[in-house]
Write a protein that holds these residues in place. Structure first.
Motif: not given
Length: 157
Positions: A96-97, A100-101, A112
């Motif tokens: 998921e993270e 966006s990054n 992460r």
């Protein structure tokens, strides 16, 4: 067992999580619950790709996975690589993270910056951290040798 092992050779430095399993194609796998595996690229893989610019997956949650199956891709400034499944079972989700990054894949690859999760079994050819250190030694030596060949032996490793 937890913790990390520091690894440094030539200009490459990383901390390798002890509890992970690894592949010779530079993926890591960490069991986060019984039979549920979080998977990502190792620090060496992201180092070789350079700054990451884009990624994509060709399958969605619920898809059946086989070891070696092509499931996506990651593009860096230096290279483009295919993401192959290193586990068999059901694709649970993708990171998921990183949507966006994307830089998390390179900056925090073992936390992460993970790529995908699978409910199932890791590939039988996965190795422990000590086996992966041996793989890194060979890979770094090949990279250094290749760079020396490219510059005729007149460059620093």
């Amino acid at each position: 067992m937890g913790g990390t092992i520091a690894y440094a050779r030539s200009r490459f430095v990383t901390e390798l999580p002890v509890e992970c399993r690894y592949t010779t194609s530079h993926f890591w796998l960490r069991e986060e619950a019984a039979g549920v595996w979080r998977i990502g690229l190792t620090q060496l893989a992201t180092w070789l790709l350079g700054d990451l610019v884009e990624f994509g997956f060709s399958l969605g949650a619920g898809a059946a996975l086989a070891v070696g199956q092509e499931i996506g891709w990651v593009e860096g400034l230096k290279a483009l690589t295919t993401i192959h499944s290193v586990a068999e079972g059901e694709l649970l989700d993708t990171g998921e993270e990183i949507r966006s990054n994307i830089t998390l894949i390179g900056s925090e690859p073992y936390t992460r910056g993970w790529l995908y999760r699978v409910r199932g079994r890791p590939a039988s050819h996965c190795i422990d951290v000590h086996g992966y250190i041996e793989v890194l030694d060979v890979a770094i030596e090949e990279i250094v040798r290749s760079r020396q060949d490219e510059c005729g032996g007149d460059c620093a490793s």
